[in-house]
Write an enzyme that holds these catalytic residues in place. Structure first.
Site, PDB file in Angstrom:
ATOM      1  N   LYS A 173      -6.390   0.141  -2.094  1.00  0.00           N
ATOM      2  CA  LYS A 173      -5.190  -0.401  -1.453  1.00  0.00           C
ATOM      3  C   LYS A 173      -5.104   0.083  -0.011  1.00  0.00           C
ATOM      4  O   LYS A 173      -5.175   1.279   0.254  1.00  0.00           O
ATOM      5  CB  LYS A 173      -3.944   0.024  -2.239  1.00  0.00           C
ATOM      6  CG  LYS A 173      -3.971  -0.438  -3.705  1.00  0.00           C
ATOM      7  CD  LYS A 173      -2.817   0.124  -4.509  1.00  0.00           C
ATOM      8  CE  LYS A 173      -2.910   1.628  -4.669  1.00  0.00           C
ATOM      9  NZ  LYS A 173      -1.920   2.167  -5.632  1.00  0.00           N
ATOM     10  N   THR A 207       9.380   1.269   0.622  1.00  0.00           N
ATOM     11  CA  THR A 207       8.057   1.161   0.003  1.00  0.00           C
ATOM     12  C   THR A 207       7.861   2.185  -1.116  1.00  0.00           C
ATOM     13  O   THR A 207       6.730   2.423  -1.545  1.00  0.00           O
ATOM     14  CB  THR A 207       6.963   1.347   1.066  1.00  0.00           C
ATOM     15  OG1 THR A 207       7.154   2.616   1.727  1.00  0.00           O
ATOM     16  CG2 THR A 207       7.004   0.239   2.103  1.00  0.00           C
ATOM     17  N   GLY A 209       7.369   3.567  -4.563  1.00  0.00           N
ATOM     18  CA  GLY A 209       6.943   3.028  -5.841  1.00  0.00           C
ATOM     19  C   GLY A 209       6.069   1.798  -5.767  1.00  0.00           C
ATOM     20  O   GLY A 209       5.842   1.139  -6.794  1.00  0.00           O
ATOM     21  N   THR A 210       5.525   1.495  -4.598  1.00  0.00           N
ATOM     22  CA  THR A 210       4.706   0.292  -4.489  1.00  0.00           C
ATOM     23  C   THR A 210       3.424   0.392  -5.312  1.00  0.00           C
ATOM     24  O   THR A 210       3.004  -0.578  -5.941  1.00  0.00           O
ATOM     25  CB  THR A 210       4.350   0.013  -3.019  1.00  0.00           C
ATOM     26  OG1 THR A 210       3.843   1.217  -2.415  1.00  0.00           O
ATOM     27  CG2 THR A 210       5.562  -0.451  -2.243  1.00  0.00           C
ATOM     28  N   GLY A 211       2.801   1.577  -5.324  1.00  0.00           N
ATOM     29  CA  GLY A 211       1.575   1.740  -6.103  1.00  0.00           C
ATOM     30  C   GLY A 211       1.825   1.642  -7.596  1.00  0.00           C
ATOM     31  O   GLY A 211       1.034   1.037  -8.329  1.00  0.00           O
ATOM     32  N   CYS A 212       2.916   2.229  -8.048  1.00  0.00           N
ATOM     33  CA  CYS A 212       3.278   2.146  -9.467  1.00  0.00           C
ATOM     34  C   CYS A 212       3.551   0.697  -9.855  1.00  0.00           C
ATOM     35  O   CYS A 212       3.122   0.223 -10.924  1.00  0.00           O
ATOM     36  CB  CYS A 212       4.532   2.980  -9.749  1.00  0.00           C
ATOM     37  SG  CYS A 212       4.402   4.708  -9.264  1.00  0.00           S
TER      38      CYS A 212
END
Length: 266
Positions: A173, A207, A209-212
């Site tokens: 990412k 932004t 918690g975007t990866g979760c």
């Protein structure tokens, strides 16, 4: 209804971790079950404290869910200690779910470290070879490999290093790079060339918690029957739309959450 199990830490602020996963899975029409690996005291400004749960209660949670409800896909997030990683890896081998999405949550959006060094090594050695796909951001990929990533030109050596250690697929990412266009790149041992997914950067500090959110969306789309490359595309679109919908939210004073339920309000 497809069943998604998320194994991750709890975020008291509600923007990341188990809370973000359950919101995402529910928004995509799947059934969310959860195993909490750690309790964090955090908000939009940062992480005040982290308290990992014991490997024993984590194992009992996993067995309770998988022995009864089962799972069409498993998303694995924050695992704070090497002992927890070892226990979760052994259970994934035992139950062998159809899909495992491994999001190596090592550092919070605020920059706070969530996972000890020995756990990072265990994630690479024990969990990554079991995962259908591993989804690190730039800082996490650097910690997993010891390599420096300054642009998308540095992605290939990262994939080579992790593939040699057993990775089946890697979604790298690119949100931490400063380009106006965000580039996420999927590498797979089954495909010679990587697949690239691009979105325009949205000007917002929301932004958290975007990866979760991305990884739990990916687990959901895999369970719903999409092949990996298409599931990644759908998951990347989902988080882009969630960021766009939540760009003007005013929740907290720092990195606010995205809008997981944009599809129900917009």
């Amino acid at each position: 209804m497809k069943r998604i199990l998320t194994i991750a830490g709890s975020d008291s602020g509600g923007g990341a971790g188990i809370q973000a996963d359950i919101k995402t899975i529910s928004a995509l029409g799947c059934y969310a079950s959860s195993v909490i690996t750690a309790v964090t005291a955090q908000n939009t400004l940062g992480v005040a404290a982290v308290e990992p749960l014991s490997p024993e209660i984590i194992e009992k949670q996993i067995r309770a869910v998988l022995d009864d409800i089962g799972a069409d896909a498993v998303k694995i997030g924050m695992l704070a200690t090497a002992e927890i990683v070892e226990r979760v890896a052994a259970l994934m081998k035992e139950y062998d779910p159809p899909f495992i999405v491994l999001d190596p949550v090592l550092v919070a959006t605020s920059g706070d470290v969530l996972t000890e060094g020995s756990a990072t090594e265990a994630i690479v050695a024990r969990l990554m070879p079991l995962a259908t796909v591993t989804t690190p951001n730039i800082p996490e990929a650097e910690r997993l490999t010891g390599l420096t990533i300054e642009s998308a030109m540095d992605y290939e050596p990262v994939w080579t290093a992790l593939r040699e250690q057993g990775a089946k697929a890697l979604l790298l990412k690119g949100g931490h790079l400063m380009d106006d266009t965000l580039t996420d790149t999927l590498f797979s041992a089954r495909e010679q060339l990587p697949r690239v997914y691009t979105h325009e950067r949205i000007d917002t500090q929301n932004t958290h918690g975007t990866g979760c959110t991305l990884s739990s969306a990916l687990a959901s789309y895999l369970a719903l029957g999409h092949p990996l490359s298409r599931a990644v595309g759908h998951a990347a679109d989902f988080i882009h739309n969630a960021i766009a919908a939540g760009a003007d939210l005013r929740i907290g004073e720092g990195h606010g959450p995205v809008d997981h339920f944009f599809g129900f309000r917009h």
